[in-house]
Design a protein around this motif. Structure first.
Motif, PDB file in Angstrom:
ATOM      1  N   PRO A 195      20.245  11.664   0.386  1.00 53.05           N
ATOM      2  CA  PRO A 195      20.510  11.362  -1.024  1.00 53.05           C
ATOM      3  C   PRO A 195      21.252  10.033  -1.171  1.00 53.05           C
ATOM      4  N   ARG A 196      20.836   9.282  -2.163  1.00 56.80           N
ATOM      5  CA  ARG A 196      21.415   7.972  -2.480  1.00 56.80           C
ATOM      6  C   ARG A 196      21.356   7.023  -1.293  1.00 56.80           C
ATOM      7  N   GLY A 197      20.376   7.210  -0.446  1.00 54.96           N
ATOM      8  CA  GLY A 197      20.205   6.331   0.705  1.00 54.96           C
ATOM      9  C   GLY A 197      21.314   6.448   1.726  1.00 54.96           C
ATOM     10  N   GLY A 198      22.150   7.451   1.579  1.00 56.69           N
ATOM     11  CA  GLY A 198      23.258   7.645   2.511  1.00 56.69           C
ATOM     12  C   GLY A 198      24.573   7.092   1.993  1.00 56.69           C
ATOM     13  N   ASP A 199      24.591   6.481   0.815  1.00 60.69           N
ATOM     14  CA  ASP A 199      25.822   5.939   0.232  1.00 60.69           C
ATOM     15  C   ASP A 199      26.127   6.695  -1.058  1.00 60.69           C
ATOM     16  N   PRO A 200      26.987   7.711  -1.006  1.00 60.17           N
ATOM     17  CA  PRO A 200      27.239   8.539  -2.186  1.00 60.17           C
ATOM     18  C   PRO A 200      27.942   7.799  -3.319  1.00 60.17           C
ATOM     19  N   ASP A 201      28.460   6.603  -3.065  1.00 58.33           N
ATOM     20  CA  ASP A 201      29.153   5.850  -4.107  1.00 58.33           C
ATOM     21  C   ASP A 201      28.216   5.084  -5.024  1.00 58.33           C
ATOM     22  N   LEU A 202      26.934   5.038  -4.690  1.00 58.44           N
ATOM     23  CA  LEU A 202      25.994   4.304  -5.536  1.00 58.44           C
ATOM     24  C   LEU A 202      25.706   5.088  -6.813  1.00 58.44           C
ATOM     25  N   SER A 203      25.687   4.373  -7.921  1.00 49.21           N
ATOM     26  CA  SER A 203      25.376   5.011  -9.205  1.00 49.21           C
ATOM     27  C   SER A 203      23.854   5.079  -9.381  1.00 49.21           C
ATOM     28  N   ASP A 204      23.415   5.872 -10.350  1.00 51.08           N
ATOM     29  CA  ASP A 204      21.987   5.982 -10.639  1.00 51.08           C
ATOM     30  C   ASP A 204      21.421   4.629 -11.070  1.00 51.08           C
ATOM     31  N   GLU A 205      22.195   3.860 -11.827  1.00 55.66           N
ATOM     32  CA  GLU A 205      21.732   2.545 -12.283  1.00 55.66           C
ATOM     33  C   GLU A 205      21.559   1.587 -11.107  1.00 55.66           C
ATOM     34  N   GLU A 206      22.474   1.642 -10.145  1.00 55.47           N
ATOM     35  CA  GLU A 206      22.360   0.783  -8.964  1.00 55.47           C
ATOM     36  C   GLU A 206      21.133   1.163  -8.143  1.00 55.47           C
ATOM     37  N   ILE A 207      20.875   2.443  -8.020  1.00 53.02           N
ATOM     38  CA  ILE A 207      19.707   2.895  -7.274  1.00 53.02           C
ATOM     39  C   ILE A 207      18.424   2.474  -7.986  1.00 53.02           C
ATOM     40  N   LYS A 208      18.395   2.614  -9.300  1.00 54.70           N
ATOM     41  CA  LYS A 208      17.214   2.200 -10.063  1.00 54.70           C
ATOM     42  C   LYS A 208      16.974   0.704  -9.886  1.00 54.70           C
ATOM     43  N   ALA A 232       0.823  -1.216   0.000  1.00 51.64           N
ATOM     44  CA  ALA A 232       0.000   0.000   0.000  1.00 51.64           C
ATOM     45  C   ALA A 232       0.858   1.268   0.000  1.00 51.64           C
ATOM     46  N   SER A 233       1.859   1.293   0.857  1.00 52.06           N
ATOM     47  CA  SER A 233       2.691   2.503   0.936  1.00 52.06           C
ATOM     48  C   SER A 233       3.551   2.673  -0.324  1.00 52.06           C
ATOM     49  N   TRP A 234       4.025   1.575  -0.916  1.00 52.65           N
ATOM     50  CA  TRP A 234       4.798   1.684  -2.154  1.00 52.65           C
ATOM     51  C   TRP A 234       3.907   2.123  -3.316  1.00 52.65           C
ATOM     52  N   SER A 235       2.690   1.598  -3.366  1.00 49.91           N
ATOM     53  CA  SER A 235       1.775   1.993  -4.446  1.00 49.91           C
ATOM     54  C   SER A 235       1.450   3.475  -4.359  1.00 49.91           C
ATOM     55  N   ALA A 236       1.167   3.953  -3.155  1.00 50.55           N
ATOM     56  CA  ALA A 236       0.858   5.370  -2.972  1.00 50.55           C
ATOM     57  C   ALA A 236       2.056   6.240  -3.339  1.00 50.55           C
ATOM     58  N   ARG A 237       3.248   5.839  -2.910  1.00 50.52           N
ATOM     59  CA  ARG A 237       4.453   6.622  -3.195  1.00 50.52           C
ATOM     60  C   ARG A 237       4.770   6.608  -4.684  1.00 50.52           C
ATOM     61  N   LYS A 238       4.570   5.462  -5.329  1.00 50.99           N
ATOM     62  CA  LYS A 238       4.845   5.367  -6.769  1.00 50.99           C
ATOM     63  C   LYS A 238       3.891   6.262  -7.561  1.00 50.99           C
ATOM     64  N   GLY A 239       2.616   6.267  -7.175  1.00 50.36           N
ATOM     65  CA  GLY A 239       1.645   7.118  -7.852  1.00 50.36           C
ATOM     66  C   GLY A 239       1.922   8.594  -7.641  1.00 50.36           C
ATOM     67  N   ALA A 240       2.302   8.967  -6.433  1.00 50.43           N
ATOM     68  CA  ALA A 240       2.563  10.373  -6.119  1.00 50.43           C
ATOM     69  C   ALA A 240       3.858  10.871  -6.748  1.00 50.43           C
ATOM     70  N   SER A 241       4.804   9.982  -6.965  1.00 49.63           N
ATOM     71  CA  SER A 241       6.108  10.388  -7.495  1.00 49.63           C
ATOM     72  C   SER A 241       6.161  10.408  -9.013  1.00 49.63           C
ATOM     73  N   GLY A 242       5.169   9.831  -9.653  1.00 49.68           N
ATOM     74  CA  GLY A 242       5.187   9.796 -11.111  1.00 49.68           C
ATOM     75  C   GLY A 242       5.803   8.525 -11.670  1.00 49.68           C
ATOM     76  N   LEU A 284       8.158   4.878 -11.735  1.00 50.25           N
ATOM     77  CA  LEU A 284       9.482   4.394 -11.385  1.00 50.25           C
ATOM     78  C   LEU A 284      10.537   5.506 -11.482  1.00 50.25           C
ATOM     79  N   ASP A 285      10.479   6.304 -12.544  1.00 49.36           N
ATOM     80  CA  ASP A 285      11.476   7.369 -12.701  1.00 49.36           C
ATOM     81  C   ASP A 285      11.388   8.398 -11.577  1.00 49.36           C
ATOM     82  N   GLY A 286      10.188   8.690 -11.126  1.00 49.70           N
ATOM     83  CA  GLY A 286      10.027   9.621 -10.005  1.00 49.70           C
ATOM     84  C   GLY A 286      10.583   9.051  -8.716  1.00 49.70           C
ATOM     85  N   LEU A 287      10.353   7.759  -8.476  1.00 53.04           N
ATOM     86  CA  LEU A 287      10.906   7.120  -7.279  1.00 53.04           C
ATOM     87  C   LEU A 287      12.428   7.118  -7.308  1.00 53.04           C
TER      88      LEU A 287
END
Length: 143
Positions: free
Chosen positions: A118-131, A90-100, A102-105
């Motif tokens: 930002p980046r969950g607290g690990d600045p070494d993570l790439s955008d692809e890893e986060i996605k 439920a919380s993921w569905s609501a957040r996904k809808g509000a953010s626009g 997958l790209d918004g999340l």
């Protein structure tokens, strides 16, 4: 006053007896001295230089999978819903809808949102890893 001069010359003589001065002029002695008196670190005040230094010292590693990122970073909060982190369908569905979608999340995960850094607290993570991690979390909760 004479006693002070006598003490002074006694100290000079004792120093000459203890240290003959051998090795003070050689290269190894200077190298040892420079090594002992070298600064412990550097202070960088220019943000551009700091970013260049970080990029130069960054260790290359293989990309993490989405599951590895979730286990390493995301799961600590998203498994239990710490500080309002989405943790169920439920919380993921609501957040996904509000953010626009997958790209918004992914954008919120990269930039940070509410209590999540930002980046969950690990600045070494790439955008692809986060996605990949966001996709794993969505799949895990059936969204």
């Amino acid at each position: 006053m004479g006693a002070l001069f006598l003490i002074f010359f006694i100290c000079i003589g004792a120093a000459a007896l203890i240290d003959k001065g051998d090795g003070h002029g050689d290269a190894t002695g200077k190298d040892r001295l420079n090594a002992r008196t070298a600064p412990l670190g550097t202070v960088v005040t220019d943000p551009n230089v700091l970013l260049q230094m970080q990029a130069a010292s960054k260790v290359q590693r293989a990309a993490y999978t989405g599951d590895q990122v979730v286990a390493k970073v995301c799961g600590a909060c998203h498994d239990a819903g710490v500080l309002g982190a989405p943790h169920d369908k439920a919380s993921w569905s609501a957040r996904k809808g509000a953010s626009g979608g997958l790209d918004g999340l992914v954008k919120h995960a990269v930039d940070g949102k509410n209590n999540m850094p930002p980046r969950g607290g690990d600045p070494d993570l790439s955008d692809e890893e986060i996605k990949a991690a966001v996709e794993v979390l969505l799949k895990k909760h059936g969204v």
